[in-house]
Write a protein that holds these residues in place. Structure first.
Motif, mmCIF file in Angstrom:
data_model
loop_
_atom_site.group_PDB
_atom_site.id
_atom_site.type_symbol
_atom_site.label_atom_id
_atom_site.label_comp_id
_atom_site.label_asym_id
_atom_site.label_seq_id
_atom_site.Cartn_x
_atom_site.Cartn_y
_atom_site.Cartn_z
ATOM 1 N N UNK A 230 0.835 -1.200 0.000
ATOM 2 C CA UNK A 230 0.000 0.000 0.000
ATOM 3 C C UNK A 230 0.872 1.253 0.000
ATOM 4 N N UNK A 231 0.375 2.277 -0.684
ATOM 5 C CA UNK A 231 1.037 3.581 -0.683
ATOM 6 C C UNK A 231 -0.033 4.665 -0.664
ATOM 7 N N UNK A 232 0.327 5.839 -0.194
ATOM 8 C CA UNK A 232 -0.595 6.968 -0.213
ATOM 9 C C UNK A 232 -0.222 7.895 -1.359
ATOM 10 N N UNK A 233 -1.217 8.258 -2.147
ATOM 11 C CA UNK A 233 -1.025 9.161 -3.286
ATOM 12 C C UNK A 233 -1.564 10.534 -2.887
ATOM 13 N N UNK A 234 -0.785 11.602 -3.040
ATOM 14 C CA UNK A 234 -1.256 12.929 -2.618
ATOM 15 C C UNK A 234 -2.428 13.403 -3.457
ATOM 16 N N UNK A 235 -3.355 14.074 -2.812
ATOM 17 C CA UNK A 235 -4.482 14.696 -3.491
ATOM 18 C C UNK A 235 -4.088 16.120 -3.900
ATOM 19 N N UNK A 236 -4.895 16.787 -4.730
ATOM 20 C CA UNK A 236 -4.547 18.155 -5.158
ATOM 21 C C UNK A 236 -4.296 19.091 -3.978
ATOM 22 N N UNK A 237 -3.438 20.073 -4.178
ATOM 23 C CA UNK A 237 -3.012 20.976 -3.101
ATOM 24 C C UNK A 237 -4.180 21.723 -2.473
ATOM 25 N N UNK A 238 -5.183 22.056 -3.279
ATOM 26 C CA UNK A 238 -6.301 22.858 -2.761
ATOM 27 C C UNK A 238 -7.334 22.009 -2.046
ATOM 28 N N UNK A 239 -7.023 20.725 -1.830
ATOM 29 C CA UNK A 239 -8.022 19.803 -1.292
ATOM 30 C C UNK A 239 -8.590 20.269 0.047
ATOM 31 N N UNK A 240 -7.750 20.882 0.872
ATOM 32 C CA UNK A 240 -8.178 21.240 2.227
ATOM 33 C C UNK A 240 -9.227 22.339 2.260
ATOM 34 N N UNK A 241 -9.455 23.003 1.132
ATOM 35 C CA UNK A 241 -10.440 24.088 1.141
ATOM 36 C C UNK A 241 -11.871 23.553 1.198
ATOM 37 N N UNK A 242 -12.038 22.249 0.882
ATOM 38 C CA UNK A 242 -13.383 21.667 0.879
ATOM 39 C C UNK A 242 -13.726 21.115 2.260
ATOM 40 N N UNK A 243 -14.960 21.334 2.743
ATOM 41 C CA UNK A 243 -15.416 20.710 3.990
ATOM 42 C C UNK A 243 -15.710 19.235 3.733
ATOM 43 N N UNK A 244 -14.855 18.346 4.211
ATOM 44 C CA UNK A 244 -14.899 16.940 3.819
ATOM 45 C C UNK A 244 -16.174 16.229 4.256
ATOM 46 N N UNK A 245 -16.811 16.686 5.318
ATOM 47 C CA UNK A 245 -18.009 15.986 5.774
ATOM 48 C C UNK A 245 -19.228 16.294 4.920
ATOM 49 N N UNK A 246 -19.095 17.172 3.927
ATOM 50 C CA UNK A 246 -20.223 17.462 3.037
ATOM 51 C C UNK A 246 -19.820 17.316 1.578
ATOM 52 N N UNK A 247 -18.806 16.468 1.344
ATOM 53 C CA UNK A 247 -18.215 16.353 0.026
ATOM 54 C C UNK A 247 -18.590 15.022 -0.614
ATOM 55 N N UNK A 248 -18.886 15.067 -1.911
ATOM 56 C CA UNK A 248 -19.087 13.852 -2.685
ATOM 57 C C UNK A 248 -17.880 13.700 -3.605
ATOM 58 N N UNK A 249 -17.084 12.660 -3.380
ATOM 59 C CA UNK A 249 -15.823 12.483 -4.089
ATOM 60 C C UNK A 249 -15.799 11.111 -4.750
ATOM 61 N N UNK A 250 -15.283 11.051 -5.973
ATOM 62 C CA UNK A 250 -15.168 9.777 -6.690
ATOM 63 C C UNK A 250 -13.842 9.743 -7.444
ATOM 64 N N UNK A 251 -13.504 8.546 -7.926
ATOM 65 C CA UNK A 251 -12.326 8.347 -8.753
ATOM 66 C C UNK A 251 -12.747 7.837 -10.126
ATOM 67 N N UNK A 252 -11.924 8.123 -11.132
ATOM 68 C CA UNK A 252 -12.113 7.532 -12.448
ATOM 69 C C UNK A 252 -10.790 7.595 -13.183
ATOM 70 N N UNK A 253 -10.716 6.929 -14.332
ATOM 71 C CA UNK A 253 -9.547 6.989 -15.212
ATOM 72 C C UNK A 253 -10.017 7.509 -16.557
ATOM 73 N N UNK A 254 -9.411 8.580 -17.022
ATOM 74 C CA UNK A 254 -9.738 9.165 -18.311
ATOM 75 C C UNK A 254 -8.469 9.315 -19.134
ATOM 76 N N UNK A 255 -8.477 8.733 -20.329
ATOM 77 C CA UNK A 255 -7.345 8.866 -21.255
ATOM 78 C C UNK A 255 -6.030 8.493 -20.573
#
Length: 347
Positions: A203-228
């Motif tokens: 297992x490894x941790x991949x950093x999220x975008x730098x501005x991630x902390x600006x979002x209130x995480x308890x009210x966030x809908x977040x998903x992953x996908x692969x594009x191109x």
């Protein structure tokens, strides 16, 4: 075509022609001759056919698979890779190739909270299923990996402490399965991006975008996908749908680039999407346009967006659907069946 005519065509030309055909045609052509049967079943040909089908500009051998029944919880598509689907039906999990109409049952009788990921170990030329099981009494998430090549399970290191997998869909890219995770420390509801390498089972941790902390995480809908071929994070929060892409896969936050930032007050009646909506990008075209699925009280729609604008919009179902369980599926000749079943299988 007679046998005499076939002999006039150089074998390498026959192979080039056949590898560009859809799986349905190739299944019929197995009966043409023993040489064609042998070629179509050959491991190298199977990989070559898959490589052609997966090319970005080849849309004829791709299909959008959607779960179009909202509220039907007896089945779910967990992952799609190289033409193989990982599906959960009732309490059983299968690896299924819908083009070949073949499947393998991996496990059944599931009663715990589980999350699944599926991908390809290029070092061993093996497809693997990763199962995460949360053990309530021990308060740990156990990791088990199933190999289609050996047909066996292996226990690995548990999911990183102080994190629990967010039970959204996993994605596979760069040899690793990725999950969003919820942190317990330093504070609850903080998100992390965790990868599991199928070659070394680490297992490894991949950093999220730098501005991630600006979002209130308890009210966030977040998903992953692969594009191109890029790992992407989707943020659906309050008044915006934001898509970030990691253009060069590494552990540097600066590798993230914002692809879309669409305000929900566009002329899309997007206001009804908030809270009740499900949004998922499916495909990025060569010109940068992104195909997005949206499910809301209006129904299920497909949108094409670019440069923070909506270029196209069409309702495909008149009702809500589980759009987040949909995938762009690539046709392939890879079978989930073991060798003793008489089917082409990974070496």
């Amino acid at each position: 075509m007679t046998e005499a005519n076939r002999r006039r065509i150089p074998p390498e030309i026959v192979e080039e022609i056949l590898c560009k055909l859809p799986v349905m045609s190739l299944n019929r052509f197995r009966c043409v001759s023993k040489s064609w049967q042998s070629l179509i079943s050959d491991h190298c040909f199977v990989r070559k056919h898959l490589s052609h089908a997966a090319e970005p500009n080849n849309l004829s051998q791709k299909a959008l698979i959607l779960h179009n029944t909202a509220g039907s919880g007896n089945w779910k598509i967990h992952a799609s890779y190289d033409g193989l689907l990982c599906i959960h039906v009732d309490r059983s999990v299968y690896i299924w190739n819908p083009c070949l109409k073949t499947h393998r049952k991996i496990c059944d009788g599931l009663i715990c909270t589980c999350s699944f990921g599926f991908g390809y170990d290029s070092r061993r030329d093996d497809y693997k299923l990763c199962k995460l099981s949360y053990l309530w009494r021990q308060k740990i998430t156990e990791t088990e990996v199933y190999s289609l090549g050996s047909g066996s399970w292996t226990k690995c290191d548990n999911f990183p402490q102080h994190y629990s997998p967010h039970y959204s869909t996993s994605v596979f890219i760069n040899g690793s399965i990725h999950w969003l995770a919820l942190g317990e420390k330093p504070k609850p509801y903080s998100f992390a991006l965790i990868s599991f390498d199928l070659s070394d089972n680490k297992y490894r941790e991949v950093p999220l975008p730098e501005c991630w902390l600006k979002y209130p995480h308890n009210s966030l809908d977040v998903k992953l996908c692969v594009l191109k071929g890029m790992l992407c994070v989707i943020v659906d929060w309050k008044s915006c749908f934001v898509l970030w892409a990691m253009k060069d896969y590494n552990l540097d936050q600066k590798s993230w680039t914002k692809i879309l930032d669409i305000p929900l007050d566009l002329d899309l009646a997007f206001s009804v999407y908030y809270i009740l909506a499900d949004v998922k990008p499916f495909y990025m075209y060569e010109n940068g346009e992104v195909l997005i699925g949206v499910s809301s009280e209006r129904g299920t729609e497909l949108l094409i967006c670019k440069d923070n604008s909506v270029l196209f919009r069409q309702i495909i179902f008149p009702r809500q659907s589980l759009i987040g369980h949909g995938f762009v599926h690539v046709e392939s000749l890879i079978s989930p069946l073991p060798l003793e079943n008489g089917e082409q299988q990974i070496n």
